[in-house]
Design an enzyme around this catalytic site. Structure first.
Site, PDB file in Angstrom:
ATOM      1  N   GLY A  24      28.798  26.754 -12.117  1.00 35.92           N
ATOM      2  CA  GLY A  24      29.527  28.027 -11.279  1.00 35.92           C
ATOM      3  C   GLY A  24      28.984  27.714  -9.579  1.00 35.92           C
TER       4      GLY A  24
ATOM      5  N   HIS B 237      29.587  30.212 -19.081  1.00 33.34           N
ATOM      6  CA  HIS B 237      28.789  31.574 -18.947  1.00 33.34           C
ATOM      7  C   HIS B 237      29.077  32.574 -19.888  1.00 33.34           C
ATOM      8  CE1 HIS B 237      28.611  30.336 -14.731  1.00 33.34           C
ATOM      9  NE2 HIS B 237      29.681  31.491 -14.401  1.00 33.34           N
TER      10      HIS B 237
ATOM     11  N   CYS C  53      34.645  33.829 -11.605  1.00 26.40           N
ATOM     12  CA  CYS C  53      34.547  33.249 -12.923  1.00 26.40           C
ATOM     13  C   CYS C  53      34.025  34.323 -13.939  1.00 26.40           C
ATOM     14  CB  CYS C  53      33.673  32.000 -13.014  1.00 26.40           C
ATOM     15  SG  CYS C  53      31.801  32.098 -12.095  1.00 26.40           S
TER      16      CYS C  53
END
Lengths: 346, 346
Positions: free
Chosen positions: A161, A249, A130
């Site tokens: 995540g 993120h 990711c």
């Protein structure tokens, strides 16, 4: 695209699997049959897809009979065993785990960057990590235009995540702390590592296990995967940090480009028209990307673009994306769309 | 130290002022009289110091009659007006605001780094910005031993750096979100700036206001103050980010040193014995600094020290400290202790 495909989602009840199913629905991906697979423990659950209930089944080798496209996100060990079984039965696998990413016979694909690599597949296509995906989407236009000499990134990563259970841990722990109650961390920083630490109102500089060189596996993923996706031997350094954020993120990225005399405005203009990027960069209006604003969106958001004060080739920027979407589910579905577009699905 | 001094704390009811009073008590600082000062609004509050109640008074120029050491932390505009008044009346001022930091006649002091600069004071000594202090404590031993060519830092900063009201906002907002209630941010990212954003479960890449060069004022503080404290023209680049953490700033720091062939182990050994530093760096045991573990401690914690994989002179590390203590109250009291030790208090 008028014909439909038999699509399987492996890990259908997980944080990413759930987003894969939603994304297939939102994108109106051409599906003739949807097979949802999971571990024995989660089998039997029902998921609604386009208004119809689909029962999740236990994933076995035979589950892949007749499947044309299989999206895997059930952990590396599951992919290692079942992805080859799916391929054997004629499916193309898009694997969201780290199992095959660095395998030289497996393309590692971010469609905005290296869609062409799909032609070289041997049944399995790996979806990158990711934190790597959102960074290469933001940096590839810069690499193409000006060359990249070096990348230094510090990440600000969301707990999703680490899976749905990690999000639950963050929320329950936060409640406990606010109520002055005891709480015992049991998942983060790394489910399979020994020590567990509080994530609520904290920052943990460990994502995945430590390697012998002092970097974590997450950091090495960013370092190695970036080179493979960009097909260029660019020095990358990463520090990966987990935050008390559920989804989204963020990354503080420094790059040194090859070309002299480039301005921040030129980089902004480049990214404003880049595939998969939304520029959010207007400091006069306090406009910049933030994880809370990225949730549920497919794009990579870039802002805070500025030239280093002493290094003419140095630029700093802030890159944010929904780690469950572009970082996982959306990139996987996007790969499937590319496979269909390129006529690679049998 | 057997004689006592008349000490004043300006901003006694704020987040930092409170810690200053606690630190004076914990350090058993030689005090003959303690004068606690605040705005008119907070005057009248009572604070317990060494078991005795002290009433907070409104700060006016005459409040400083007889005061020998005045610790200021009530905002830059208060310092600008009242610090010269205190000096006029014979006090030495240790100022925790940005009002005088870059003034060429005002020393900017972190005792572990440049205690000697205290000798050049003209009545006022400036306490650096919180994020700068912890970084220079960690980096000065490296600069002295190996030279520093460049610093690139990304920060992970706690909301208490924006005051007690910002901590309250984080906590109330977090509760609202967990309860599915509405919440309207009113303080962060910057009290005096126009737009307000959610900090709970988010990360905001703005601390203090934006400057014309695209950097925030917080980032420019780190860039400029580091050079002044280290007395060296080292290129610094900073990206400052606010996190949903109450107390404890973290920093992902990259440095390029002058010397070839230095190992991470040498840097670890150097910092293990450095003043004001606690090395927390044992990845085999998952030992590294974290903000939640730094609260209430005076030291700067350093870990995740590793050499860059391609740059022989490049090192990465993770630096954490209690922003209200070493970043503010403790550094101010430490300056006061140094002033006493050096015989500079009249």
């Amino acid at each position: 695209m008028n014909k439909g495909f038999h699509v399987a989602v492996v890990g259908a009840t997980g944080a990413v699997g759930e987003q894969m199913i939603k994304t297939l629905e939102n994108r109106d991906f051409p599906i003739s049959k949807l097979t949802l697979l999971s571990s024995k423990r989660s089998a039997g659950k029902k998921v609604v897809f386009k208004g119809e209930e689909v029962t999740v089944q236990e994933a076995t080798p035979d589950s892949f009979e007749g499947v044309q496209i299989a999206l895997f996100s059930a952990g590396g060990s599951v992919s290692k065993v079942l992805a080859p079984e799916a391929v054997k039965r004629g499916a193309i696998v898009v694997d969201n785990t780290s199992a095959f990413r660095m395998d030289e016979n497996t393309p590692l694909v971010v469609p905005e960057v290296n869609e062409h690599a799909l032609h070289d597949h041997n049944g399995i296509i790996a979806n990158p990590n990711c934190s790597t995906i959102q960074m290469v989407v933001a940096l590839e236009p810069i690499r193409k235009a000006y060359g990249l000499k070096r990348i230094i990134v510090s990440t600000y990563q969301a707990v999703s995540g680490a899976g749905a259970a990690a999000v639950e841990e963050l929320m329950n722990q936060t409640k406990s702390i606010l109520n002055g109650e005891e709480h015992t961390p049991s998942i983060l920083p790394v489910g399979s590592d020994e020590k567990k630490y509080q994530i609520a109102f904290n920052a943990i500089p460990q994502i995945d296990k430590f390697q012998d060189n002092g970097f974590t596996f997450e950091e090495m993923k960013m370092i190695n995967e970036t080179k493979k996706i960009m097909e260029a031997d660019i020095p990358v350094a990463a520090t990966c940090v987990r935050l008390p954020v559920a989804t989204g993120h963020s990354e503080s990225v420094f790059v040194e480009i090859e070309k002299d005399g480039v301005t921040a405005t030129e980089i902004q203009e480049l990214l404003a028209s880049a595939d998969g990027v939304t520029l959010q960069d207007n400091i006069k209006e306090q406009v910049y990307p933030m994880p809370a604003h990225s949730v549920g969106k497919n794009d990579v958001f870039v802002g805070r673009i500025r030239k280093d004060l002493t290094d003419d080739k140095g630029f700093h920027m802030w890159v944010v994306s929904d780690n469950l979407l572009k970082g996982a589910a959306w990139n996987s579905v996007q790969i499937a769309e590319s496979l269909v577009k390129l006529g690679l699905v049998k």
